[in-house]
Design a protein around this motif. Structure first.
Motif, PDB file in Angstrom:
ATOM      1  N   PRO A  74       0.826  -1.217   0.000  1.00  0.00           N
ATOM      2  CA  PRO A  74       0.000   0.000   0.000  1.00  0.00           C
ATOM      3  C   PRO A  74       0.856   1.261   0.000  1.00  0.00           C
ATOM      4  O   PRO A  74       1.984   1.262   0.491  1.00  0.00           O
ATOM      5  CB  PRO A  74      -0.794  -0.127   1.310  1.00  0.00           C
ATOM      6  CG  PRO A  74       0.033  -1.021   2.182  1.00  0.00           C
ATOM      7  CD  PRO A  74       0.715  -1.977   1.255  1.00  0.00           C
ATOM      8  N   GLY A  75       0.285   2.317  -0.547  1.00  0.00           N
ATOM      9  CA  GLY A  75       0.993   3.603  -0.591  1.00  0.00           C
ATOM     10  C   GLY A  75       0.788   4.388   0.696  1.00  0.00           C
ATOM     11  O   GLY A  75      -0.064   5.282   0.750  1.00  0.00           O
ATOM     12  N   ILE A  76       1.546   4.048   1.723  1.00  0.00           N
ATOM     13  CA  ILE A  76       1.436   4.741   3.015  1.00  0.00           C
ATOM     14  C   ILE A  76       2.476   5.850   3.046  1.00  0.00           C
ATOM     15  O   ILE A  76       3.676   5.596   3.133  1.00  0.00           O
ATOM     16  CB  ILE A  76       1.644   3.755   4.180  1.00  0.00           C
ATOM     17  CG1 ILE A  76       0.566   2.671   4.145  1.00  0.00           C
ATOM     18  CG2 ILE A  76       1.624   4.492   5.519  1.00  0.00           C
ATOM     19  CD1 ILE A  76       0.720   1.596   5.208  1.00  0.00           C
ATOM     20  N   ILE A  77       2.002   7.076   2.948  1.00  0.00           N
ATOM     21  CA  ILE A  77       2.909   8.242   2.887  1.00  0.00           C
ATOM     22  C   ILE A  77       2.375   9.326   3.820  1.00  0.00           C
ATOM     23  O   ILE A  77       1.342   9.946   3.538  1.00  0.00           O
ATOM     24  CB  ILE A  77       3.022   8.795   1.446  1.00  0.00           C
ATOM     25  CG1 ILE A  77       3.489   7.690   0.489  1.00  0.00           C
ATOM     26  CG2 ILE A  77       3.986   9.977   1.408  1.00  0.00           C
ATOM     27  CD1 ILE A  77       3.440   8.089  -0.968  1.00  0.00           C
ATOM     28  N   PHE A  78       3.075   9.548   4.909  1.00  0.00           N
ATOM     29  CA  PHE A  78       2.699  10.618   5.840  1.00  0.00           C
ATOM     30  C   PHE A  78       3.483  11.889   5.501  1.00  0.00           C
ATOM     31  O   PHE A  78       4.715  11.850   5.400  1.00  0.00           O
ATOM     32  CB  PHE A  78       2.983  10.207   7.286  1.00  0.00           C
ATOM     33  CG  PHE A  78       2.059   9.149   7.804  1.00  0.00           C
ATOM     34  CD1 PHE A  78       0.752   9.464   8.159  1.00  0.00           C
ATOM     35  CD2 PHE A  78       2.473   7.830   7.924  1.00  0.00           C
ATOM     36  CE1 PHE A  78      -0.116   8.489   8.634  1.00  0.00           C
ATOM     37  CE2 PHE A  78       1.616   6.849   8.391  1.00  0.00           C
ATOM     38  CZ  PHE A  78       0.321   7.178   8.747  1.00  0.00           C
ATOM     39  N   GLN A  79       2.755  12.970   5.319  1.00  0.00           N
ATOM     40  CA  GLN A  79       3.379  14.256   5.019  1.00  0.00           C
ATOM     41  C   GLN A  79       2.888  15.307   6.003  1.00  0.00           C
ATOM     42  O   GLN A  79       1.760  15.229   6.495  1.00  0.00           O
ATOM     43  CB  GLN A  79       3.046  14.685   3.582  1.00  0.00           C
ATOM     44  CG  GLN A  79       3.615  13.739   2.532  1.00  0.00           C
ATOM     45  CD  GLN A  79       3.201  14.128   1.122  1.00  0.00           C
ATOM     46  OE1 GLN A  79       2.070  14.565   0.894  1.00  0.00           O
ATOM     47  NE2 GLN A  79       4.109  13.976   0.171  1.00  0.00           N
ATOM     48  N   MET A  80       3.730  16.285   6.276  1.00  0.00           N
ATOM     49  CA  MET A  80       3.369  17.356   7.213  1.00  0.00           C
ATOM     50  C   MET A  80       2.935  18.598   6.448  1.00  0.00           C
ATOM     51  O   MET A  80       3.620  19.046   5.537  1.00  0.00           O
ATOM     52  CB  MET A  80       4.560  17.700   8.105  1.00  0.00           C
ATOM     53  CG  MET A  80       5.077  16.569   8.951  1.00  0.00           C
ATOM     54  SD  MET A  80       6.370  17.142  10.103  1.00  0.00           S
ATOM     55  CE  MET A  80       7.623  17.724   8.958  1.00  0.00           C
ATOM     56  N   GLU A  81       1.787  19.127   6.822  1.00  0.00           N
ATOM     57  CA  GLU A  81       1.323  20.383   6.226  1.00  0.00           C
ATOM     58  C   GLU A  81       2.112  21.554   6.806  1.00  0.00           C
ATOM     59  O   GLU A  81       2.356  22.545   6.138  1.00  0.00           O
ATOM     60  CB  GLU A  81      -0.168  20.558   6.511  1.00  0.00           C
ATOM     61  CG  GLU A  81      -0.806  21.710   5.759  1.00  0.00           C
ATOM     62  CD  GLU A  81      -2.313  21.688   5.895  1.00  0.00           C
ATOM     63  OE1 GLU A  81      -2.991  21.508   4.868  1.00  0.00           O
ATOM     64  OE2 GLU A  81      -2.800  21.835   7.040  1.00  0.00           O
ATOM     65  N   ARG A  82       2.536  21.387   8.063  1.00  0.00           N
ATOM     66  CA  ARG A  82       3.242  22.467   8.764  1.00  0.00           C
ATOM     67  C   ARG A  82       4.361  21.868   9.602  1.00  0.00           C
ATOM     68  O   ARG A  82       4.157  20.860  10.280  1.00  0.00           O
ATOM     69  CB  ARG A  82       2.258  23.214   9.671  1.00  0.00           C
ATOM     70  CG  ARG A  82       2.870  24.287  10.545  1.00  0.00           C
ATOM     71  CD  ARG A  82       1.807  24.878  11.455  1.00  0.00           C
ATOM     72  NE  ARG A  82       2.325  25.995  12.233  1.00  0.00           N
ATOM     73  CZ  ARG A  82       1.620  26.674  13.135  1.00  0.00           C
ATOM     74  NH1 ARG A  82       0.349  26.343  13.356  1.00  0.00           N
ATOM     75  NH2 ARG A  82       2.155  27.679  13.808  1.00  0.00           N
ATOM     76  N   GLU A  83       5.524  22.464   9.557  1.00  0.00           N
ATOM     77  CA  GLU A  83       6.626  21.975  10.382  1.00  0.00           C
ATOM     78  C   GLU A  83       6.382  22.347  11.843  1.00  0.00           C
ATOM     79  O   GLU A  83       5.881  23.438  12.150  1.00  0.00           O
ATOM     80  CB  GLU A  83       7.952  22.576   9.914  1.00  0.00           C
ATOM     81  CG  GLU A  83       9.151  21.988  10.640  1.00  0.00           C
ATOM     82  CD  GLU A  83      10.474  22.440  10.046  1.00  0.00           C
ATOM     83  OE1 GLU A  83      11.500  22.298  10.742  1.00  0.00           O
ATOM     84  OE2 GLU A  83      10.478  22.933   8.899  1.00  0.00           O
ATOM     85  N   ALA A  84       6.733  21.446  12.730  1.00  0.00           N
ATOM     86  CA  ALA A  84       6.523  21.679  14.163  1.00  0.00           C
ATOM     87  C   ALA A  84       7.523  22.701  14.697  1.00  0.00           C
ATOM     88  O   ALA A  84       8.659  22.805  14.215  1.00  0.00           O
ATOM     89  CB  ALA A  84       6.676  20.373  14.925  1.00  0.00           C
ATOM     90  N   GLY A  85       7.068  23.440  15.719  1.00  0.00           N
ATOM     91  CA  GLY A  85       7.971  24.338  16.434  1.00  0.00           C
ATOM     92  C   GLY A  85       8.793  23.561  17.446  1.00  0.00           C
ATOM     93  O   GLY A  85       8.846  22.334  17.436  1.00  0.00           O
ATOM     94  N   ASN A  86       9.420  24.271  18.347  1.00  0.00           N
ATOM     95  CA  ASN A  86      10.277  23.617  19.336  1.00  0.00           C
ATOM     96  C   ASN A  86       9.496  22.992  20.490  1.00  0.00           C
ATOM     97  O   ASN A  86       9.993  22.096  21.166  1.00  0.00           O
ATOM     98  CB  ASN A  86      11.301  24.607  19.881  1.00  0.00           C
ATOM     99  CG  ASN A  86      12.313  25.015  18.820  1.00  0.00           C
ATOM    100  OD1 ASN A  86      12.675  24.195  17.975  1.00  0.00           O
ATOM    101  ND2 ASN A  86      12.756  26.270  18.840  1.00  0.00           N
ATOM    102  N   GLN A  87       8.287  23.496  20.751  1.00  0.00           N
ATOM    103  CA  GLN A  87       7.469  22.947  21.828  1.00  0.00           C
ATOM    104  C   GLN A  87       6.546  21.868  21.259  1.00  0.00           C
ATOM    105  O   GLN A  87       5.635  22.161  20.488  1.00  0.00           O
ATOM    106  CB  GLN A  87       6.626  24.065  22.477  1.00  0.00           C
ATOM    107  CG  GLN A  87       7.448  25.218  23.063  1.00  0.00           C
ATOM    108  CD  GLN A  87       8.325  24.754  24.207  1.00  0.00           C
ATOM    109  OE1 GLN A  87       7.908  23.959  25.043  1.00  0.00           O
ATOM    110  NE2 GLN A  87       9.551  25.260  24.253  1.00  0.00           N
ATOM    111  N   ILE A  88       6.794  20.622  21.629  1.00  0.00           N
ATOM    112  CA  ILE A  88       6.005  19.506  21.094  1.00  0.00           C
ATOM    113  C   ILE A  88       4.958  19.056  22.128  1.00  0.00           C
ATOM    114  O   ILE A  88       3.780  19.288  21.965  1.00  0.00           O
ATOM    115  CB  ILE A  88       6.908  18.315  20.699  1.00  0.00           C
ATOM    116  CG1 ILE A  88       8.064  18.777  19.819  1.00  0.00           C
ATOM    117  CG2 ILE A  88       6.066  17.238  20.009  1.00  0.00           C
ATOM    118  CD1 ILE A  88       7.665  19.367  18.504  1.00  0.00           C
ATOM    119  N   LEU A  89       5.416  18.401  23.183  1.00  0.00           N
ATOM    120  CA  LEU A  89       4.508  17.899  24.218  1.00  0.00           C
ATOM    121  C   LEU A  89       5.247  17.874  25.548  1.00  0.00           C
ATOM    122  O   LEU A  89       6.366  17.382  25.639  1.00  0.00           O
ATOM    123  CB  LEU A  89       4.018  16.481  23.876  1.00  0.00           C
ATOM    124  CG  LEU A  89       3.213  15.748  24.957  1.00  0.00           C
ATOM    125  CD1 LEU A  89       1.885  16.465  25.220  1.00  0.00           C
ATOM    126  CD2 LEU A  89       2.955  14.300  24.557  1.00  0.00           C
TER     127      LEU A  89
END
Length: 537
Positions: A305-320
């Motif tokens: 299957p074509g499993i491709i995860f892409q990010m619309e926006r790059e994360a900042g330095n504060q994640i969780l």
């Protein structure tokens, strides 16, 4: 030893395979692979005698015994746990019952007395005097404590029943052992124990599994069910996968000269052989490399299957940021306590625990679906998440077809949705099926498609390989390795953890173990293992 002669299996007009002629020899472990529906489990059923093949014969060497991992976990509910394991050695179990019946007779004839003497002799030859202690030891090594050995099977949880059924299959050192998905519902520690056990097993083993690390660790040969036939190759799953991908690339490059192709294949085998010789495989006694052959290599017909995860926006330095989280079950069981950590940009974190409910509870809490008993969590303002829950049943309680189901979670028209579903290996006909009738594997692929449409920069995956076939697992794994965002996940798949995770957090009732390291190093670190024993005590 098991010999298949001219085996064919056909259901109606559908031929799974025919003209299967294979000899499975003692001292080797055969990992059976193939696409869903290819007939892997059917092959085991035909060999075990549960299914009559359309044509051909299955034979064992004279006097040999076969043992099979049974899938019906309710079959022995009325039996004592220890007795269930003993039943795995049928000749011994029958002997014990026949002896007991004779000893219960008020009067015994001379003929019955002589027969009893014969039974006692056979009982000793089969290891009967140590049978109960051997069965008890096997149960304990599989995580079933002695306090449960005299209980009825009906009193055990499903996970415990799985372990008892595995003990039943292994008991008595059978000459031929058939295992269909033996790692299902086992934790990572028990899977590792099983790998080591099978590495020292001197007889014939046939295994169907979706666990790539498990197959690599135990297999001397790969049995590939493809092209409507059953083929045996020397080498483990990784060799088969890498060689089939190489053969596919060469097939697509029609201009390559035959001699250049052969040299490339020979170089691949040389490198693979060198890597295996230096690897940590448990099956060191096996000579799996002796028959690796260029001529065996051919591309697979299987689709990924074509499993491709892409990010619309790059994360900042504060994640969780998590501070002092605690989760407790309704019965008072503490799943984890005083859990504090901060996720850094780019980290891919696997969460571990002896109790799989701990990871699910954590993921449900940080997704806002469950209240913590104590503590707080805070997501960074730039973070978008996509969550793959352990239980996806509620998502499919609907009359929608697949196209309409997917349109709930993403933008696009019907044509675009069908193209998207096609990449996830759903045909045009499949697209019109109701979502409620999908199989477990199909539901997982739909949930993964749903996640992809989020274009998130943080993925949360609760046991993502559940119900997936090897092709989907491989595609999922490959994409996550190159994914630039954060991944928080739990898994029972050793290879998945080893290749994806760069940080490990283990949740216990008394705190956490938090390390920036690879999983293989984590499980081999004596200091960490000592700390785990302390936290789980």
């Amino acid at each position: 030893m098991i010999t298949l002669s001219n085996i064919a299996v056909q259901f109606g007009k559908r031929v799974l395979y025919k003209d299967v002629n294979i000899k499975f020899t003692s001292g080797n472990i055969y990992g059976i692979i193939g696409a869903n529906g290819a007939g892997k489990s059917t092959l085991l059923r035909a060999i075990s005698g549960e299914l009559e093949p359309t044509k051909g014969t299955v034979e064992m060497a004279p006097g040999e015994r076969m043992s099979v991992l049974e899938q019906d976990h309710f079959k022995y509910d009325m039996n004592r746990v220890l007795d269930t394991v003993l039943m795995g050695h049928k000749p011994l179990w029958d002997n014990m019952n026949e002896k007991m019946a004779l000893y219960c007779l008020a009067d015994m004839t001379d003929e019955q007395g002589l027969h009893l003497a014969e039974l006692e002799e056979q009982f000793a030859e089969m290891g009967g005097w140590t049978a109960e202690s051997d069965a008890a030891q096997l149960l304990q090594e599989l995580g079933i404590p002695e306090t449960l050995h005299d209980k009825q099977m009906a009193e055990l949880s499903n996970n415990q029943k799985v372990r008892v059924m595995l003990a039943k299959a292994l008991f008595g050192n059978p000459d031929n052992l058939l295992l269909d998905e033996p790692t299902n519902d086992l934790d990572l520690d028990t899977v590792q124990w099983l790998e080591q056990y099978l590495s020292n097993f001197e007889h014939t083993v046939l295994v169907v599994s979706h666990d790539r690390h498990f197959l690599d660790a135990i297999s001397t040969h790969t049995v590939d069910v493809d092209y409507g036939k059953v083929s045996v190759f020397a080498g483990n799953y990784s060799f088969w996968y890498q060689s089939s991908q190489l053969a596919l690339r060469q097939q697509q490059n029609a201009k390559a000269k035959a001699e250049e192709k052969r040299k490339e294949l020979e170089e691949f085998i040389r490198r693979f052989s060198a890597n295996v010789a230096k690897s940590k495989q448990t099956t060191s006694r096996k000579k799996m490399l002796e028959k690796l052959s260029v001529d065996e290599i051919e591309p697979s017909t299987r689709k990924y299957p074509g499993i491709i995860f892409q990010m619309e926006r790059e994360a900042g330095n504060q994640i969780l940021e998590v501070d002092g989280l605690k989760a407790v079950e309704e019965d008072g069981t503490v799943l984890f306590d005083n859990v504090s950590f901060q996720i850094e940009k780019g980290q891919k974190v696997v969460f571990l625990s002896h109790n799989p409910k701990a990871m699910t509870a954590l993921f449900e809490i940080i997704n806002g679906n469950r209240q913590a008993h104590a503590g707080t969590y805070k997501w960074g303002v730039t973070i978008t998440t996509a969550y793959l829950p352990l239980d996806n049943g509620s998502f499919f309680e609907t009359e929608l077809n697949l196209v309409d189901w997917l349109m709930q979670y993403g933008k696009g028209n019907e044509v675009e949705m069908k193209a998207y579903l096609g990449r996830m290996l759903f045909s045009q006909e499949d697209c019109l099926k109701k979502a409620s009738v999908l199989s477990g594997g199909e539901k997982m692929r739909m949930m993964i498609a749903r996640m992809q449409m989020r274009n998130a920069n943080c993925l949360i995956l609760d046991t993502p390989t559940n119900h997936l076939d090897l092709e989907s697992i491989q595609a999922f794994n490959n994409n996550l390795c190159g994914y630039k965002g954060n991944v928080l996940f739990a898994s029972h798949d050793h290879e998945f953890i080893q290749t994806v995770a760069n940080r490990i957090i283990e949740l216990t009732p008394k705190g956490t173990i938090d390390r920036l390291m690879e999983y293989d190093d984590y499980i081999e670190d004596a200091g960490i293992q000592a700390r785990k024993a302390e936290l789980y005590s």
